[in-house]
Design an enzyme around this catalytic site. Structure first.
Site, mmCIF file in Angstrom:
data_model
loop_
_atom_site.group_PDB
_atom_site.id
_atom_site.type_symbol
_atom_site.label_atom_id
_atom_site.label_comp_id
_atom_site.label_asym_id
_atom_site.label_seq_id
_atom_site.Cartn_x
_atom_site.Cartn_y
_atom_site.Cartn_z
ATOM 1 C CG HIS A 55 -2.011 -0.996 1.182
ATOM 2 N ND1 HIS A 55 -3.084 -0.986 2.045
ATOM 3 C CD2 HIS A 55 -2.206 -2.051 0.338
ATOM 4 C CE1 HIS A 55 -3.894 -1.996 1.749
ATOM 5 N NE2 HIS A 55 -3.391 -2.658 0.725
ATOM 6 C CD GLU A 57 -1.782 4.664 3.253
ATOM 7 O OE1 GLU A 57 -1.543 3.789 2.389
ATOM 8 O OE2 GLU A 57 -2.939 5.008 3.569
ATOM 9 C CB CYS A 85 -6.396 0.132 4.910
ATOM 10 S SG CYS A 85 -4.758 -0.634 4.950
ATOM 11 C CB CYS A 88 -1.796 1.882 5.974
ATOM 12 S SG CYS A 88 -1.403 1.103 4.385
HETATM 13 ZN ZN LIG Z 1 -3.351 0.408 3.513
#
Ligand SMILES: [Zn+2]
Length: 158
Positions: A55, A57, A85, A88
């Site tokens: 992801h 981040e 999310c 993250c």
């Molecule tokens: Zn994430």
């Protein structure tokens, strides 16, 4: 100051579009800023790397830590094109930046089928009721590793 924050967020948003269009993954970008300077640029890379943890981040945190030679993002701010999310968010707490700025919300993400609400719901559930079963094995043996850590000389406490 606000103008500068907007510039950093614009870079995260720019990455979210550019990298998505190039086929790296979903439309998510992030930058890590320290002393008014971008030190790392991250983006969703899930499709290109077959890595479900890639992801924006997490990518930005990894690159920032590598650039700074540390596992803590003290004095850094994270700008992400979307509210993080749960994975993250966990990574952000481990990295300990000063502040997180976000643009899109998780509701916006859910509307384009990036819905992480089920993970928040799983976290609330009793372990036995979660959709992915978890079973404990060999705790006594695993504790050996913890005992070894406790008595390790010159350990780095973090
Ligand atoms: Zn994430």
């Amino acid at each position: 100051m606000t103008k500068q924050k907007e510039e950093f967020m614009r870079e995260a948003i720019r990455l979210s579009i550019e990298k998505m269009e190039a086929g790296f993954g979903g439309p998510f970008g992030a930058v890590v800023v320290r002393n008014g300077e971008i030190i790392a640029r991250g983006y969703n890379n899930v499709l290109a790397t077959n890595d479900p943890t890639a992801h924006a981040e997490v990518d930005a945190i990894r690159k920032a830590c590598q650039a700074l030679g540390t596992y803590q993002l003290t004095d850094c701010d994270l700008y992400t094109s979307c509210e993080p999310c749960p994975m993250c968010l966990g990574a952000i707490y481990w990295a300990r930046p000063r502040k997180v700025y976000y643009a899109n919300t998780k509701a916006d993400a859910a509307r384009i089928d990036f819905d992480d609400q089920f993970i928040y719901e799983e976290l609330e559930k009793d372990m036995s009721k979660r959709s992915i079963p978890m079973e404990q094995l060999l705790r006594e043996e695993a504790l050996e590793g913890f005992k070894a850590w406790e008595i390790k000389v010159n350990r780095t406490q973090y």
